[in-house]
Design an enzyme around this catalytic site. Sequence first.
Site, PDB file in Angstrom:
ATOM      1  CE  LYS A   1      -3.320  -2.694  -0.168  1.00  0.00           C
ATOM      2  NZ  LYS A   1      -3.794  -2.990  -1.547  1.00  0.00           N
TER       3      LYS A   1
ATOM      4  NE  ARG B   1       0.770   8.069 -18.096  1.00  0.00           N
ATOM      5  CZ  ARG B   1      -0.333   7.318 -18.048  1.00  0.00           C
ATOM      6  NH1 ARG B   1      -0.751   6.870 -16.875  1.00  0.00           N
ATOM      7  NH2 ARG B   1      -1.007   7.031 -19.143  1.00  0.00           N
TER       8      ARG B   1
ATOM      9  CE  LYS C   1      -2.937  10.143 -19.380  1.00  0.00           C
ATOM     10  NZ  LYS C   1      -3.767  10.111 -20.610  1.00  0.00           N
TER      11      LYS C   1
ATOM     12  CG  HIS D   1      -6.270   8.163  -7.094  1.00  0.00           C
ATOM     13  ND1 HIS D   1      -5.836   7.009  -7.704  1.00  0.00           N
ATOM     14  CD2 HIS D   1      -5.150   8.828  -6.706  1.00  0.00           C
ATOM     15  CE1 HIS D   1      -4.506   6.976  -7.696  1.00  0.00           C
ATOM     16  NE2 HIS D   1      -4.075   8.061  -7.098  1.00  0.00           N
TER      17      HIS D   1
ATOM     18  CG  HIS E   1      -8.544   2.944  -3.162  1.00  0.00           C
ATOM     19  ND1 HIS E   1      -8.284   2.422  -4.400  1.00  0.00           N
ATOM     20  CD2 HIS E   1      -8.558   1.889  -2.319  1.00  0.00           C
ATOM     21  CE1 HIS E   1      -8.162   1.103  -4.304  1.00  0.00           C
ATOM     22  NE2 HIS E   1      -8.319   0.757  -3.061  1.00  0.00           N
TER      23      HIS E   1
ATOM     24  CE1 TYR F   1      -8.184  -1.970 -19.251  1.00  0.00           C
ATOM     25  CE2 TYR F   1      -7.299  -0.403 -17.657  1.00  0.00           C
ATOM     26  CZ  TYR F   1      -7.991  -0.662 -18.819  1.00  0.00           C
ATOM     27  OH  TYR F   1      -8.467   0.371 -19.570  1.00  0.00           O
TER      28      TYR F   1
ATOM     29  CE  LYS G   1     -11.048   2.365 -17.863  1.00  0.00           C
ATOM     30  NZ  LYS G   1     -10.848   3.627 -18.620  1.00  0.00           N
TER      31      LYS G   1
ATOM     32  CB  THR H   1     -15.649  -0.314 -11.443  1.00  0.00           C
ATOM     33  OG1 THR H   1     -14.680   0.511 -12.104  1.00  0.00           O
ATOM     34  CG2 THR H   1     -16.307   0.501 -10.340  1.00  0.00           C
TER      35      THR H   1
ATOM     36  CD  GLN I   1     -11.056  -2.173  -6.684  1.00  0.00           C
ATOM     37  OE1 GLN I   1     -11.182  -2.564  -5.538  1.00  0.00           O
ATOM     38  NE2 GLN I   1      -9.915  -1.723  -7.161  1.00  0.00           N
TER      39      GLN I   1
END
Length: 263
Positions: free
Chosen positions: A121, A134, A136, A144, A147, A184, A201, A205, A208
């Site tokens: 983690k 990058r 993004k 995100h 998490h 992935y 893809k 989710t 999850q």
Amino acid sequence: MASAWQSVLSVHQRIVDNGDKRTDPWLLVYSPVPVALIFLVYLCVVWAGPRLMKHREPVDLKVVLIVYNFAMVGLSGYMFCEFLVTSWLSSYSLLCQPVDYSNSPLALRMARACWWFFFSKVIELSDTIFFILRKKDSQLTVLHIFHHGPLMFNWWAGIKYVPGGQSFFIGLINSFIHAVMYSYYGLAALGPHMQKYLWWKRYLTSLQLVQLILFLLHSGYNLFADCDFPDSMNLLVFTYCITLFVLFGNFYYQSYLRKKKQK
């Protein structure tokens, strides 16, 4: 001021004294201070990173991402096997499994598997750094950050106080999910020509969400069962998973169901 500082030191001492002595010598385990500092640096990077990259070109990380993602597949696969094999050899119960605090080979093997899971983690904070480099920034969502950041604290508490027992169930399921997830990402990093093979893809989710339901059922059951495992840890897992389920559910709705309705 001196009195307040003494209170802080006293609380810190209680935290470090009440942990599992077997795991104290292991990296980042003895005190919560190193993990707290890592988390503070992480938050600073999340805040400052996009601002520093604003007028810069995105960094080409193709090779780094390929190596990183497939390395994480390997680590996740290793942890999954360790949790599975050790729990099987130890005859673990899926419903109620106290922590074995002995120095037996299997008890220490399970504790080491939990440490690797905790340390993974810390490694996964790199995901955020790669997004920033990058450019993004749209990926830096509440989901995100929530998490990645608090999960590190949850598992620090796990390896500090309950390295084994009921904890193995989360490590087992999550390691499997992450092996699929990083597979992935690794394939996607190979280039656009791989997109036609990545139709699955959206199911990441879904996986999850399924794992969160399993964790909620597992920890919820043990909150009321007569099991020699700390209710405080089950409550922590239960509360955290509810929050994640809401965030992941919203992401799934916005990304797939809402777009489908709009079409």
